[in-house]
Structures are given as C-alpha cells and as structure tokens.
Design a protein around this motif. Sequence first.
Motif, mmCIF file in Angstrom:
data_model
loop_
_atom_site.group_PDB
_atom_site.id
_atom_site.type_symbol
_atom_site.label_atom_id
_atom_site.label_comp_id
_atom_site.label_asym_id
_atom_site.label_seq_id
_atom_site.Cartn_x
_atom_site.Cartn_y
_atom_site.Cartn_z
ATOM 1 N N PHE A 207 0.840 -1.195 0.000
ATOM 2 C CA PHE A 207 0.000 0.000 0.000
ATOM 3 C C PHE A 207 0.876 1.245 0.000
ATOM 4 C CE2 PHE A 207 0.751 -1.169 4.415
ATOM 5 C CZ PHE A 207 1.104 0.032 4.994
ATOM 6 N N SER A 208 0.279 2.370 -0.357
ATOM 7 C CA SER A 208 0.984 3.646 -0.351
ATOM 8 C C SER A 208 0.055 4.733 0.178
ATOM 9 C CB SER A 208 1.483 4.016 -1.751
ATOM 10 O OG SER A 208 0.399 4.127 -2.654
ATOM 11 N N LEU A 209 0.628 5.691 0.906
ATOM 12 C CA LEU A 209 -0.119 6.798 1.495
ATOM 13 C C LEU A 209 0.600 8.103 1.189
ATOM 14 C CD1 LEU A 209 -0.661 5.293 5.069
ATOM 15 C CD2 LEU A 209 -2.308 5.276 3.194
ATOM 16 N N LYS A 210 -0.149 9.196 1.153
ATOM 17 C CA LYS A 210 0.431 10.520 0.934
ATOM 18 C C LYS A 210 -0.147 11.471 1.973
ATOM 19 C CE LYS A 210 1.328 13.964 -2.673
ATOM 20 N NZ LYS A 210 1.097 14.338 -4.099
ATOM 21 N N SER A 211 0.725 12.254 2.591
ATOM 22 C CA SER A 211 0.288 13.146 3.664
ATOM 23 C C SER A 211 -0.377 14.399 3.114
ATOM 24 C CB SER A 211 1.490 13.544 4.534
ATOM 25 O OG SER A 211 2.388 14.353 3.794
ATOM 26 N N ALA A 212 -1.147 15.044 3.975
ATOM 27 C CA ALA A 212 -1.793 16.317 3.650
ATOM 28 C C ALA A 212 -1.581 17.266 4.820
ATOM 29 C CB ALA A 212 -3.276 16.119 3.381
ATOM 30 N N GLY A 213 -1.565 18.576 4.528
ATOM 31 C CA GLY A 213 -1.447 19.569 5.580
ATOM 32 C C GLY A 213 -0.026 19.950 5.930
ATOM 33 N N ASN A 214 0.953 19.609 5.077
ATOM 34 C CA ASN A 214 2.331 20.016 5.336
ATOM 35 C C ASN A 214 2.467 21.537 5.261
ATOM 36 O OD1 ASN A 214 2.326 17.187 4.172
ATOM 37 N ND2 ASN A 214 4.431 17.323 4.871
ATOM 38 N N SER A 215 3.504 22.061 5.913
ATOM 39 C CA SER A 215 3.708 23.510 5.904
ATOM 40 C C SER A 215 3.914 24.021 4.487
ATOM 41 C CB SER A 215 4.913 23.875 6.772
ATOM 42 O OG SER A 215 6.071 23.200 6.323
ATOM 43 N N LEU A 216 4.567 23.235 3.631
ATOM 44 C CA LEU A 216 4.650 23.516 2.202
ATOM 45 C C LEU A 216 3.888 22.421 1.485
ATOM 46 C CD1 LEU A 216 8.370 24.583 1.677
ATOM 47 C CD2 LEU A 216 6.353 26.047 1.707
ATOM 48 N N ALA A 217 2.822 22.792 0.773
ATOM 49 C CA ALA A 217 1.959 21.795 0.153
ATOM 50 C C ALA A 217 2.717 20.900 -0.819
ATOM 51 C CB ALA A 217 0.800 22.484 -0.562
ATOM 52 N N ALA A 218 3.734 21.469 -1.483
ATOM 53 C CA ALA A 218 4.480 20.693 -2.473
ATOM 54 C C ALA A 218 5.391 19.660 -1.837
ATOM 55 C CB ALA A 218 5.300 21.629 -3.363
ATOM 56 N N ASN A 219 5.707 19.841 -0.554
ATOM 57 C CA ASN A 219 6.622 18.930 0.127
ATOM 58 C C ASN A 219 5.853 17.932 0.984
ATOM 59 O OD1 ASN A 219 8.651 21.713 0.277
ATOM 60 N ND2 ASN A 219 9.328 19.848 -0.705
ATOM 61 N N SER A 220 5.076 17.070 0.354
ATOM 62 C CA SER A 220 4.310 16.078 1.086
ATOM 63 C C SER A 220 5.174 14.865 1.405
ATOM 64 C CB SER A 220 3.100 15.641 0.261
ATOM 65 O OG SER A 220 3.529 15.065 -0.958
ATOM 66 N N ASN A 221 4.778 14.154 2.443
ATOM 67 C CA ASN A 221 5.432 12.903 2.805
ATOM 68 C C ASN A 221 4.659 11.745 2.192
ATOM 69 O OD1 ASN A 221 5.742 14.981 5.031
ATOM 70 N ND2 ASN A 221 7.346 13.527 5.587
ATOM 71 N N SER A 222 5.346 10.638 1.951
ATOM 72 C CA SER A 222 4.674 9.450 1.427
ATOM 73 C C SER A 222 5.170 8.215 2.163
ATOM 74 C CB SER A 222 4.921 9.292 -0.076
ATOM 75 O OG SER A 222 6.302 9.144 -0.341
ATOM 76 N N ILE A 223 4.283 7.233 2.281
ATOM 77 C CA ILE A 223 4.609 5.977 2.955
ATOM 78 C C ILE A 223 4.271 4.821 2.024
ATOM 79 C CG2 ILE A 223 3.917 4.397 4.792
ATOM 80 C CD1 ILE A 223 3.601 6.721 6.635
ATOM 81 N N THR A 224 5.167 3.873 1.906
ATOM 82 C CA THR A 224 4.885 2.600 1.255
ATOM 83 C C THR A 224 5.057 1.502 2.290
ATOM 84 O OG1 THR A 224 7.190 2.366 0.510
ATOM 85 C CG2 THR A 224 5.620 3.401 -1.013
ATOM 86 N N GLY A 225 4.204 0.477 2.223
ATOM 87 C CA GLY A 225 4.267 -0.559 3.240
ATOM 88 C C GLY A 225 3.773 -1.897 2.752
ATOM 89 N N ASP A 226 3.954 -2.896 3.604
ATOM 90 C CA ASP A 226 3.563 -4.264 3.265
ATOM 91 C C ASP A 226 3.151 -4.970 4.550
ATOM 92 O OD1 ASP A 226 3.465 -6.444 1.190
ATOM 93 O OD2 ASP A 226 4.828 -7.378 2.616
ATOM 94 N N LEU A 227 2.194 -5.893 4.430
ATOM 95 C CA LEU A 227 1.675 -6.628 5.583
ATOM 96 C C LEU A 227 1.433 -8.077 5.195
ATOM 97 C CD1 LEU A 227 0.519 -6.555 8.518
ATOM 98 C CD2 LEU A 227 -1.704 -6.046 7.495
#
Length: 240
Positions: A207-227
Amino acid sequence: MTKLRNLLIAAIAIVGLSTSAWAGTATIGVVTSMMEVNASGTETDTLTAGGADVADTSVRNKSISDDVFTGSIFAEYTFDYSWALTAGVEVTPGKADVGGNFSRNDIETSISNSTLTQTNSVTRTAEATAGGFGTAYIEAPLFAGIYVRAGLSQMSIDYTTTSTATSAGTYTDQLDLKGTNFGVGIKGNREGFVYKLAYEETDYDGFSLKSAGNSLAANSNSITGDLDTKGVRLSIGKSF
C-alpha cells in the motif's frame, strides 16, 4: 462493512446449498489461530525546487512482528464428487491493534519562509486498528486427509496520526487491503463433526499513502508498506 456483509451473505448461501439438489455436505464452524503478523513501512519526502531547502531528506523505516491469537467463523460446502472440492468463506469479527502506539520525537531547527533559526521539539504519533477480515477459499484433497487451500483475503485498517507541530502533515487515507491466502493441512470427520489442523500464509498487497497539511503543500510525505501473516490454525465444524 459492505464487503464483510457480502461475505456473510455468501456464507448463508453456501449453507443453503445443502437443501438444494446439489450433492454434498455443508459445514459451519469456528477457527482458532495462532498468527504471526509482519508489517514494514518506509516514509520519504517529496522535494521540489520551492522547498528543497527546508524539507527533511531522511528516510524512515519501521518493521514490526507480533504474535496474536484470533477467532473466526466459517461456512463451507464440500461437493460429493470423486474429487471432493470444498468451497467456503471465513470471517473474523472485531478489530485488533496493529503493533500498538508508535511515537517519534524530532528536533526542528528551521521555520518555512523565515531566516530565523530556532529549535522546536515535535512529537509525532501513529496508531492503527485492523478489522473487516474475510477470506473466500477453495480446499482440494490430496491423500490420507491432507489438503491444500487457496483463497482471496481482505482486511481494512483504520489509523490516526498526530503531531504537536502547528503545520505538520498527517495521513488520512482509508486502507482496504486484498491478499492471497495459501495453506496445507489435514482434515478428518467424526460423528458429524469436521476438524482441520493447518498452516496458512496470507500475502497482502502493498500500500501507499500521501500526507496532507504540510507547511509547504508541495513537500508532502509518502509511505509505502507491506503486511503479511502466517500461522497455525485449528478448525472445528458441524456438518449438515
């Protein structure tokens, strides 16, 4: 909840086959499992020309492994042919914590759009619960009660992330995971009851996730994971 309801409807339909013209045996029962749950994830940052000077360029990795006991209900139908295939569904009610609560403390030494440098201590936390477990499966006999199993599984993960920073990104996407279930076991019958002892593994899609609400909208964080899960399971059911 819609997918879980559909699996329950399928279970009722399978049991209903015993009253139709189909030749075979319907079984309803319970399963107890000792499972090992393995999860891993990687968080990275998206850097742009407008924010490369302020973004965190580190990569964060986390892996967890936990042993859990679960209880499930199942309904299945065994066809009365020379090669007696079994088709069924299994549902695990309730929810389970995924690895407990995690937190991380960061020291931030810059502020976006400012030449002022100061030290800020930020605490970020994350917690998640898993539910909506369900599997539709087929079991094929080999010899002397030994069988193999293949199926399709699903689960949902509800999670929350928090931060003490005033403009930190958070993750809000809903996770609905699908996976493949494989196993091998031994099955027996005694006085109208069916018992099974099996080893099974379920490999869920990444799966993959992308953050929202960062101080700079263009600099979002992302997560990839496995279970993934694996474990030993004991099933007992009543045949009709």
